[in-house]
Design a protein around this motif. Structure first.
Motif, mmCIF file in Angstrom:
data_model
loop_
_atom_site.group_PDB
_atom_site.id
_atom_site.type_symbol
_atom_site.label_atom_id
_atom_site.label_comp_id
_atom_site.label_asym_id
_atom_site.label_seq_id
_atom_site.Cartn_x
_atom_site.Cartn_y
_atom_site.Cartn_z
ATOM 1 N N ARG A 73 -34.263 -103.094 161.499
ATOM 2 C CA ARG A 73 -35.642 -102.685 161.192
ATOM 3 C C ARG A 73 -36.600 -103.058 162.315
ATOM 4 O O ARG A 73 -37.447 -102.246 162.714
ATOM 5 C CB ARG A 73 -36.096 -103.329 159.882
ATOM 6 N N VAL A 74 -36.459 -104.266 162.833
ATOM 7 C CA VAL A 74 -37.343 -104.725 163.902
ATOM 8 C C VAL A 74 -37.156 -103.889 165.167
ATOM 9 O O VAL A 74 -38.123 -103.462 165.804
ATOM 10 C CB VAL A 74 -37.092 -106.220 164.204
ATOM 11 N N LEU A 75 -35.909 -103.636 165.522
ATOM 12 C CA LEU A 75 -35.621 -102.887 166.747
ATOM 13 C C LEU A 75 -36.058 -101.432 166.640
ATOM 14 O O LEU A 75 -36.662 -100.883 167.573
ATOM 15 C CB LEU A 75 -34.132 -102.979 167.086
ATOM 16 N N VAL A 76 -35.766 -100.797 165.514
ATOM 17 C CA VAL A 76 -36.167 -99.402 165.323
ATOM 18 C C VAL A 76 -37.688 -99.285 165.362
ATOM 19 O O VAL A 76 -38.246 -98.346 165.949
ATOM 20 C CB VAL A 76 -35.609 -98.848 163.999
ATOM 21 N N LYS A 77 -38.376 -100.242 164.751
ATOM 22 C CA LYS A 77 -39.846 -100.247 164.755
ATOM 23 C C LYS A 77 -40.385 -100.343 166.171
ATOM 24 O O LYS A 77 -41.486 -99.864 166.468
ATOM 25 C CB LYS A 77 -40.358 -101.420 163.913
ATOM 26 N N ASN A 78 -39.609 -100.954 167.063
ATOM 27 C CA ASN A 78 -40.038 -101.122 168.453
ATOM 28 C C ASN A 78 -39.368 -100.119 169.388
ATOM 29 O O ASN A 78 -39.208 -100.375 170.578
ATOM 30 C CB ASN A 78 -39.764 -102.559 168.906
ATOM 31 N N ALA A 79 -38.979 -98.980 168.823
ATOM 32 C CA ALA A 79 -38.519 -97.814 169.593
ATOM 33 C C ALA A 79 -37.146 -97.969 170.234
ATOM 34 O O ALA A 79 -36.842 -97.297 171.220
ATOM 35 C CB ALA A 79 -39.547 -97.433 170.658
ATOM 36 N N TYR A 80 -36.305 -98.833 169.677
ATOM 37 C CA TYR A 80 -34.924 -98.912 170.125
ATOM 38 C C TYR A 80 -34.027 -98.151 169.143
ATOM 39 O O TYR A 80 -34.352 -98.009 167.968
ATOM 40 C CB TYR A 80 -34.440 -100.368 170.193
ATOM 41 N N THR A 81 -32.899 -97.671 169.642
ATOM 42 C CA THR A 81 -31.871 -97.093 168.795
ATOM 43 C C THR A 81 -30.824 -98.167 168.539
ATOM 44 O O THR A 81 -30.506 -98.949 169.444
ATOM 45 C CB THR A 81 -31.209 -95.881 169.480
ATOM 46 N N THR A 82 -30.309 -98.241 167.318
ATOM 47 C CA THR A 82 -29.367 -99.304 166.998
ATOM 48 C C THR A 82 -28.012 -98.769 166.552
ATOM 49 O O THR A 82 -27.904 -97.674 166.013
ATOM 50 C CB THR A 82 -29.916 -100.211 165.880
#
Length: 224
Positions: free
Chosen positions: A19-28
């Motif tokens: 959730r944190v990474l996606v919110k900051n425009a990363y793909t996981t």
């Protein structure tokens, strides 16, 4: 967009990182242990790995050791509940790039991720070079010899992806998921159309060629 592999057997913590990474425009991409992580890396390309240490089966230490022995240079951020210098020393000796202790401050984690990606010359430069050809991500331009070509967004992203991992074969589905999004309703022939346009625009480029691997996908091959 940078792709980050999260290797963590605690599903709740793993989803928090997602959730944190996606919110900051990363793909996981997710894996519950080191064995799953290795399977993911056999079929996908990632820019950074966040890995727990204590996991069932293949643990974080074994994962790092396996990747470094196989020649992977992907930045790795190790996360562990064990706050000891011995564990930290072992992680670094195996090839870990950075280290955090649980409970993880996600804001600090983001800063460390950015630093690792900068160190890997991915954020600070936002450029890829193949031969004498330079792709500038921020300007979406490709320059070589006396040519300076500006590309539409999707064409540039597709070319950048291929060139960034020269020699690596990407399936059509991987390309669709990464460039158009997993939930995209784009026509299945979209990738072929964009590949055709890129080949036409760079047919005289001496540095690379886009090769079709029949029944599998595409790759960029350096020619000089």
């Amino acid at each position: 967009m940078f792709r980050i592999l999260i290797v963590e057997d605690d599903a709740e913590l793993r989803q928090l990182f997602v959730r944190v990474l996606v919110k900051n425009a990363y793909t996981t991409v997710e894996a519950a242990d080191g064995e799953q992580a290795l399977e993911v890396l056999n079929r996908e390309t990632v820019d950074l790995i966040i890995s727990d240490i204590m996991m069932p089966g293949v643990d974080g230490y074994q994962l790092v050791a396996s990747l470094r022995e196989a020649g992977y240079s992907i930045p790795i951020l190790m996360i562990t509940a064990a706050d000891s210098f011995t564990n930290m020393k072992k992680g670094f000796s195996l090839g870990t790039d950075d280290y955090m202790v649980k409970p993880v401050n996600v804001d600090e984690m983001l800063l460390r991720i950015q630093a690792l990606l900068r160190r890997a010359r991915m954020i600070s430069e936002r450029k890829q070079t193949i031969g004498s050809t330079v792709l500038n991500y921020d300007a979406m331009t490709v320059a070589y010899d006396n040519h300076h070509i500006a590309l539409p967004l999707k064409e540039f992203q597709l070319l950048y992806k291929l060139v960034s991992h020269s020699g690596h074969i990407f399936t059509r589905q991987q390309i669709m998921d990464d460039i158009w999004g997993i939930d995209s309703y784009a026509d299945p022939h979209t990738v072929e159309v964009h590949i055709g346009r890129l080949r036409e625009k760079f047919k005289d480029n001496p540095d690379f060629a886009i090769v079709t691997i029949r029944g599998v996908g595409y790759k960029a091959v350096q020619q000089r």
